[in-house]
Design a protein around this motif. Sequence first.
Motif, short mmCIF file in Angstrom:
data_model
loop_
_atom_site.label_atom_id
_atom_site.label_comp_id
_atom_site.label_asym_id
_atom_site.label_seq_id
_atom_site.Cartn_x
_atom_site.Cartn_y
_atom_site.Cartn_z
N PHE A 131 0.80 -1.22 0.00
CA PHE A 131 0.00 0.00 0.00
C PHE A 131 0.84 1.29 0.00
O PHE A 131 0.30 2.37 0.23
N ASN A 132 2.14 1.17 -0.27
CA ASN A 132 2.95 2.38 -0.41
C ASN A 132 2.69 3.05 -1.76
O ASN A 132 3.04 4.22 -1.95
N LYS A 133 2.15 2.30 -2.71
CA LYS A 133 1.70 2.87 -3.98
C LYS A 133 0.18 2.72 -4.04
O LYS A 133 -0.42 2.00 -3.26
N MET A 134 -0.43 3.40 -5.00
CA MET A 134 -1.88 3.33 -5.13
C MET A 134 -2.28 1.96 -5.68
O MET A 134 -1.66 1.45 -6.61
N VAL A 135 -3.32 1.35 -5.09
CA VAL A 135 -3.82 0.08 -5.59
C VAL A 135 -4.51 0.33 -6.94
O VAL A 135 -5.34 1.24 -7.07
N PRO A 136 -4.15 -0.44 -7.99
CA PRO A 136 -4.77 -0.22 -9.30
C PRO A 136 -6.29 -0.33 -9.24
O PRO A 136 -6.83 -1.18 -8.53
N PRO A 137 -6.99 0.53 -9.98
CA PRO A 137 -8.47 0.51 -9.91
C PRO A 137 -9.08 -0.77 -10.44
O PRO A 137 -10.21 -1.10 -10.08
N ASP A 138 -8.35 -1.52 -11.30
CA ASP A 138 -8.92 -2.79 -11.77
C ASP A 138 -8.79 -3.89 -10.73
O ASP A 138 -9.32 -4.99 -10.91
N VAL A 139 -8.07 -3.62 -9.64
CA VAL A 139 -7.99 -4.58 -8.52
C VAL A 139 -9.05 -4.23 -7.48
O VAL A 139 -9.89 -5.05 -7.11
N GLU B 282 -6.90 20.60 -6.09
CA GLU B 282 -7.33 19.21 -6.17
C GLU B 282 -6.18 18.25 -5.89
O GLU B 282 -6.37 17.20 -5.27
N GLU B 283 -4.95 18.63 -6.33
CA GLU B 283 -3.80 17.74 -6.12
C GLU B 283 -3.52 17.54 -4.64
O GLU B 283 -3.19 16.44 -4.19
N VAL B 284 -3.67 18.63 -3.86
CA VAL B 284 -3.42 18.53 -2.42
C VAL B 284 -4.46 17.63 -1.77
O VAL B 284 -4.16 16.79 -0.91
N LEU B 285 -5.72 17.79 -2.16
CA LEU B 285 -6.79 16.97 -1.57
C LEU B 285 -6.61 15.50 -1.93
O LEU B 285 -6.82 14.62 -1.09
N GLN B 286 -6.22 15.24 -3.18
CA GLN B 286 -5.99 13.84 -3.59
C GLN B 286 -4.82 13.23 -2.83
O GLN B 286 -4.86 12.06 -2.43
N LEU B 287 -3.76 14.03 -2.64
CA LEU B 287 -2.60 13.54 -1.89
C LEU B 287 -2.97 13.23 -0.44
O LEU B 287 -2.54 12.21 0.12
N ALA B 288 -3.80 14.09 0.16
CA ALA B 288 -4.25 13.84 1.54
C ALA B 288 -5.08 12.57 1.61
O ALA B 288 -4.92 11.75 2.53
N ALA B 289 -5.97 12.38 0.62
CA ALA B 289 -6.80 11.16 0.61
C ALA B 289 -5.93 9.93 0.42
O ALA B 289 -6.13 8.90 1.09
N GLN B 290 -4.94 10.01 -0.50
CA GLN B 290 -4.09 8.85 -0.77
C GLN B 290 -3.27 8.47 0.46
O GLN B 290 -3.08 7.30 0.76
N ARG B 291 -2.78 9.50 1.18
CA ARG B 291 -1.98 9.21 2.38
C ARG B 291 -2.82 8.51 3.44
O ARG B 291 -2.37 7.58 4.10
N ARG B 292 -4.06 8.92 3.60
CA ARG B 292 -4.93 8.28 4.59
C ARG B 292 -5.35 6.88 4.14
O ARG B 292 -5.49 5.97 4.97
N LYS B 293 -5.59 6.72 2.83
CA LYS B 293 -5.87 5.38 2.32
C LYS B 293 -4.74 4.43 2.66
O LYS B 293 -4.95 3.30 3.14
#
Length: 991
Positions: free
Chosen positions: A863-871, A968-979
Amino acid sequence: DLASVFQSSSKVLERLPYCKGEIWVCFFLDQSEVAVLFADPPPVQLIVQFLEQASKPSVNEQNQVQPPPDNKRNRILKLLALKVAAHLKWDLDVLEKSLSVPVLNMLLNELLCISKVPPGTKHVDVDLSSLPPTTAMAILLYNRWAIRTIVQSSFPVKQAKPGPPQLNVMNQMQQEKELTDNILKVLKEQAADSILVLEGALKLNKDLYVHTIRTLDLLAMEPGMVNGETESSTAGLKISAEEIQCQVCYDLGAIYFQQGATNAAVHENAKEKFFKTKELIAKNGSSSLHFTIDEERLAGYCQACGVLTSSSDDASQQATPYSQIHSCMKSGNYQVGLKIFLEDNLTLSLPVQFRQSVLRELFQKAQQGNDPLDEVCFKVCVCNTVCDVLQGRTIDIQFCQLFLKPSKEKIDFLLEVCSRSINLENTTEALKRKMASFLKNLCLGLEDLQLVFMISSHELFIKLLKDDERKLLIDQMRKRSPRINLCTKPVTSFYDIPASASVNIGQLEHQLILSVDPWRIRQILIELHGMTSERQFWTVSNKWEVPNVYGNVILGIKDNLTRDLVYILMAKGLHCCAIKDFVHAKQLFAACLELVTEFSPKLRQVMLNEMLLLDIYTHEAGAGVSGERPPSDLISRVRGYLEMRVPDIPLRQVIAEECVAFLLNWCENEYLTMQVPLPLVQTNPYVKLGQLLAATCKELPGPKESRRTAKDLWEVVVQICSVSNQHKRGNDGRVSLIKHRESTLGIMYRCNTFFFLNSLQEPLVLTTILSLFVKLHNVREDIVNDIAAEHISIWPSSIPNLQSVDFEAVAVTVKELVSYALTINANNHFWLIIQADIYFATNQYSAALHYYLQAGAVCSDFFNKMVPPDVYTDQVIKRMIKCCSLLNCHTQVAILCQFLREVDYKTAFKALQEQNSHDAMDSYYEYIWDVTILEYLTYLHHKRGETDKRQIAIKAIGQTELNASNPEEVLQLAAQRRKKKFLQAMAKLYF
């Protein structure tokens, strides 16, 4: 007194109580004044309480976390922590046992600060002799602790048994571990400087002073009130120069000893420091106001240094048995070591663990090819065994193994050790009884009468056992064998009786069963047939199994010797092949091939076929594991076998199965689809199934309309999984329908299909056949939860006659097939999703979550990278939400609702309304990035009156990175870090 404290306090805000009355009680009179009541002894845990209170971060009006303020209250709390340590006279042994590394690091840094050591100053650059005594002592304390902590961290620590997983507790433990690791990293980087500081302290020839409660009070006064007493040489608790040298020498010796593991020369420094410590203790005594030294550990250090350095000039160290045995082991002078063991059997001074370690080392050397050491191993083992007998311990298994084949020499040495290990004139009766019992049991365990006579006639045996005991032993021996007479030596003719023919045949048959050498097997059979012509020796072992298709041909050989030899060679070769002993299997098959070539072309072809199968297995287990392609010769032989048209050759089904699987595994799709002869496809079901699989895999990247072969493969598999209907007329004349009989319309039986699929290893082939069975499972009408799979869209979406398919068999096949596929590649995320879907469909929600999380972890570097959306599709996320909901983990449900492409607020709000949640609840709020959900949480906790939880939710909302005005980039980065953090926390719970 306590009463006056209560009378003067306007408001008691907090109390830190400890049991049994011998406590310090702390009352916060207001936000700045603290009154403290001392009692003896103060609990060291108060240091933790004071420092935790002083280091608590503050929150400003904007709900932003700030460092702890440097106000009067916090300064007094830090001073109280220092006073507790001063009351304990700064004894590092006591402090280290009760305080963690981070807390003790904070305490000693506060000591340096209050002792006027400038922050950031390198201690190695400071001249200790020019500093005030208390300042120099503070620097010494810090660097001694640093060295001791490094040494302590190198020792193995027994892990505490974990309790049930609690996320908040696990996070707290993880944070403390990370903080400790960071401090240790810094201490190790500064270790060389700390050693230089302590070496410099040894050159100081003056007394130093350590802070007391009084000097700490003086330092804490306002600058104008200090009268300069703390700068003088008489303030504080006096520590003599010799006490300082003794403790510093011990600590330096410990760090040098630890460094000696990688640099043997440093052991000399360790030895010098430890022996200096011993001298100072002998001179001044072990009692001290400031420290205590574990003299048993110091003695162990000295002993180890004496052995490791092995200096020739140190007669006292060389005189110890440890160092002498160590020297003998290094030089190979084992006789001297044996002599030491024999002498120690009288004194019993060597620990049993040391004796066993020496024996293990000798056994290891003997197993490495040093044959002369076998005798030494036996003699040391005998010494240890006699020592065990005298101390009442059980006899070691190694002695029993070495005594399986006793000899006259072994008995002589054993009796010598027994005689020299006990002094009959001065020893106790208990020891005599132990030795007598040992010798008596030894006699009862021996079968050779000469060896029994050697023991029973020995002087020690006669002295230890009374007359009636010896008579009882003789009676016991007579009951076992009437020929035994312990009083006289057995007659020689008794040993000269020749073995009978049946005994010799039995021995040869035993050797025949054990041998895997083809030429030795041939020789044994020649000898057996020379003794008797009535036996069929291929029946000697019921483990020798040959397939019926071969057995009929082999047993038709007229010559008995040749028949036995061919049968046994083939049976042993097949057995070796089954247990993956391919080297011996090849030798046996080669010998059998050479034998049958002379008289039977049919058996010659059989052996060539078996050797082909053996070569396939050998490659798959060897070079094939690393991905190396098989040699072209092997591929040609596989094709040749499939195209072979020799009449009347007995064939094993498994060979054709493995040959087709071999071609599929190594992507020989061109041959299977274009070059394989048509008659072979029509007559060999494995070739037909392999051809359809190869063609489907070959066309997978093509357009949908070109996948005619996928439909053909689908129809073949549906027929294999079909059942036929059988009608039966009852006694009343009515016709009943009986199902559950496997259809004969399929190209092969269902079990054979599954065995064939379990030979496949190519990921694309496995994915294709797995998606077919998943699709077949999903077309069932009563299916509630579909299983997802890759390439599932290429298969037809319906079956004309659903009643004709055995869906229970299909479900079992899907489960077994995905389990097998994961043994080939446990990191295939599509297969992991299938496994998770299976558990989800069967209501095993915890296991389903495990595999859903594992699928995401393997394709995102945990989970250090984003999980692909097809997974992590919306379907997968919704199933994870349902799993958490049914496991009563409602906060996890709300967080997962954010993962959907469109946030499911309805499900999230409903989950948050649940008060009976089995997860960490408010500890998860830091993983929520959707402000709407956080605002609902704030409203919900306010409505329930849950102030603390409402404050946590407000703190989460107040984080600047969640501000809706951010790009939007900051909000996405915040969401990704919490994910990332949330999924990692979930993985720790379910992995």
